[in-house]
Design a protein around this motif. Structure first.
Motif, PDB file in Angstrom:
ATOM      1  N   LYS A   2       0.826  -1.205   0.000  1.00  0.00           N
ATOM      2  CA  LYS A   2       0.000   0.000   0.000  1.00  0.00           C
ATOM      3  C   LYS A   2       0.859   1.251   0.000  1.00  0.00           C
ATOM      4  O   LYS A   2       0.514   2.244  -0.620  1.00  0.00           O
ATOM      5  CB  LYS A   2      -0.916   0.021   1.216  1.00  0.00           C
ATOM      6  CG  LYS A   2      -2.125  -0.840   1.091  1.00  0.00           C
ATOM      7  CD  LYS A   2      -3.031  -0.613   2.283  1.00  0.00           C
ATOM      8  CE  LYS A   2      -4.310  -1.387   2.136  1.00  0.00           C
ATOM      9  NZ  LYS A   2      -5.235  -1.151   3.248  1.00  0.00           N
ATOM     10  N   LYS A   3       1.984   1.189   0.686  1.00  0.00           N
ATOM     11  CA  LYS A   3       2.865   2.346   0.758  1.00  0.00           C
ATOM     12  C   LYS A   3       3.433   2.671  -0.626  1.00  0.00           C
ATOM     13  O   LYS A   3       3.526   3.841  -1.003  1.00  0.00           O
ATOM     14  CB  LYS A   3       3.987   2.105   1.751  1.00  0.00           C
ATOM     15  CG  LYS A   3       4.903   3.302   1.918  1.00  0.00           C
ATOM     16  CD  LYS A   3       5.857   3.091   3.053  1.00  0.00           C
ATOM     17  CE  LYS A   3       6.908   4.137   3.126  1.00  0.00           C
ATOM     18  NZ  LYS A   3       6.491   5.427   3.553  1.00  0.00           N
ATOM     19  N   LYS A   4       3.802   1.651  -1.388  1.00  0.00           N
ATOM     20  CA  LYS A   4       4.332   1.889  -2.727  1.00  0.00           C
ATOM     21  C   LYS A   4       3.276   2.497  -3.639  1.00  0.00           C
ATOM     22  O   LYS A   4       3.565   3.422  -4.405  1.00  0.00           O
ATOM     23  CB  LYS A   4       4.844   0.590  -3.347  1.00  0.00           C
ATOM     24  CG  LYS A   4       6.132   0.113  -2.740  1.00  0.00           C
ATOM     25  CD  LYS A   4       6.631  -1.134  -3.429  1.00  0.00           C
ATOM     26  CE  LYS A   4       7.913  -1.608  -2.797  1.00  0.00           C
ATOM     27  NZ  LYS A   4       8.432  -2.813  -3.448  1.00  0.00           N
ATOM     28  N   VAL A   5       2.066   2.003  -3.544  1.00  0.00           N
ATOM     29  CA  VAL A   5       0.982   2.540  -4.366  1.00  0.00           C
ATOM     30  C   VAL A   5       0.696   3.982  -3.960  1.00  0.00           C
ATOM     31  O   VAL A   5       0.488   4.856  -4.798  1.00  0.00           O
ATOM     32  CB  VAL A   5      -0.289   1.672  -4.225  1.00  0.00           C
ATOM     33  CG1 VAL A   5      -1.480   2.333  -4.902  1.00  0.00           C
ATOM     34  CG2 VAL A   5      -0.050   0.286  -4.789  1.00  0.00           C
ATOM     35  N   ARG A   6       0.698   4.245  -2.666  1.00  0.00           N
ATOM     36  CA  ARG A   6       0.447   5.603  -2.173  1.00  0.00           C
ATOM     37  C   ARG A   6       1.556   6.552  -2.621  1.00  0.00           C
ATOM     38  O   ARG A   6       1.300   7.705  -2.945  1.00  0.00           O
ATOM     39  CB  ARG A   6       0.349   5.583  -0.650  1.00  0.00           C
ATOM     40  CG  ARG A   6      -0.145   6.857  -0.083  1.00  0.00           C
ATOM     41  CD  ARG A   6      -0.367   6.776   1.385  1.00  0.00           C
ATOM     42  NE  ARG A   6       0.377   5.687   2.001  1.00  0.00           N
ATOM     43  CZ  ARG A   6       0.653   5.609   3.282  1.00  0.00           C
ATOM     44  NH1 ARG A   6       0.249   6.544   4.090  1.00  0.00           N
ATOM     45  NH2 ARG A   6       1.317   4.587   3.778  1.00  0.00           N
ATOM     46  N   ASN A  65      -2.976  15.039   3.059  1.00  0.00           N
ATOM     47  CA  ASN A  65      -3.304  13.651   3.396  1.00  0.00           C
ATOM     48  C   ASN A  65      -2.070  12.870   3.832  1.00  0.00           C
ATOM     49  O   ASN A  65      -2.175  11.972   4.654  1.00  0.00           O
ATOM     50  CB  ASN A  65      -3.976  12.960   2.223  1.00  0.00           C
ATOM     51  CG  ASN A  65      -5.371  13.477   1.984  1.00  0.00           C
ATOM     52  OD1 ASN A  65      -5.994  14.031   2.877  1.00  0.00           O
ATOM     53  ND2 ASN A  65      -5.854  13.330   0.772  1.00  0.00           N
ATOM     54  N   ILE A  66      -0.927  13.192   3.278  1.00  0.00           N
ATOM     55  CA  ILE A  66       0.298  12.481   3.654  1.00  0.00           C
ATOM     56  C   ILE A  66       0.727  12.857   5.059  1.00  0.00           C
ATOM     57  O   ILE A  66       1.185  12.015   5.820  1.00  0.00           O
ATOM     58  CB  ILE A  66       1.434  12.806   2.656  1.00  0.00           C
ATOM     59  CG1 ILE A  66       1.169  12.094   1.329  1.00  0.00           C
ATOM     60  CG2 ILE A  66       2.781  12.371   3.200  1.00  0.00           C
ATOM     61  CD1 ILE A  66       2.190  12.421   0.269  1.00  0.00           C
ATOM     62  N   ASN A  67       0.549  14.112   5.431  1.00  0.00           N
ATOM     63  CA  ASN A  67       1.024  14.593   6.728  1.00  0.00           C
ATOM     64  C   ASN A  67       0.086  14.245   7.879  1.00  0.00           C
ATOM     65  O   ASN A  67       0.392  14.590   9.009  1.00  0.00           O
ATOM     66  CB  ASN A  67       1.228  16.109   6.683  1.00  0.00           C
ATOM     67  CG  ASN A  67       2.389  16.475   5.792  1.00  0.00           C
ATOM     68  OD1 ASN A  67       3.340  15.705   5.658  1.00  0.00           O
ATOM     69  ND2 ASN A  67       2.325  17.640   5.183  1.00  0.00           N
ATOM     70  N   LYS A  68      -1.012  13.577   7.642  1.00  0.00           N
ATOM     71  CA  LYS A  68      -1.925  13.204   8.731  1.00  0.00           C
ATOM     72  C   LYS A  68      -1.382  12.071   9.527  1.00  0.00           C
ATOM     73  O   LYS A  68      -0.677  11.255   9.188  1.00  0.00           O
ATOM     74  CB  LYS A  68      -3.301  12.826   8.183  1.00  0.00           C
ATOM     75  CG  LYS A  68      -4.096  14.042   7.801  1.00  0.00           C
ATOM     76  CD  LYS A  68      -5.476  13.622   7.421  1.00  0.00           C
ATOM     77  CE  LYS A  68      -6.313  14.852   7.137  1.00  0.00           C
ATOM     78  NZ  LYS A  68      -7.663  14.511   6.777  1.00  0.00           N
TER      79      LYS A  68
END
Length: 68
Positions: A2-6, A65-68
């Protein structure tokens, strides 16, 4: 996984940007602005500013969204 896709979601921003730049470039090369009509220049600037604003909004939302 999921991290790679994100992390690769930014490609979803860059691909439409590349398509827009390609279309705009072909339009300009084919003589869109060569007529020296003021309306053509205003249309070009309006589209350009709109695209930049939309991309900034997308990037800011993505960053938020990344910094949440």
């Amino acid at each position: 996984m999921k991290k790679k896709v994100r992390d690769l979601r930014f490609l979803l921003i860059l691909i439409p940007l590349a398509l827009i730049i390609t279309i705009m470039d072909k339009t300009i090369i084919n003589g869109f602005l060569s007529t020296n009509k003021i309306l053509d220049h205003y249309i070009f600037l309006t589209v350009l500013v709109s695209v930049v604003i939309i991309l900034l909004v997308i990037i800011f939302r993505y960053d938020k969204n990344i910094n949440k």
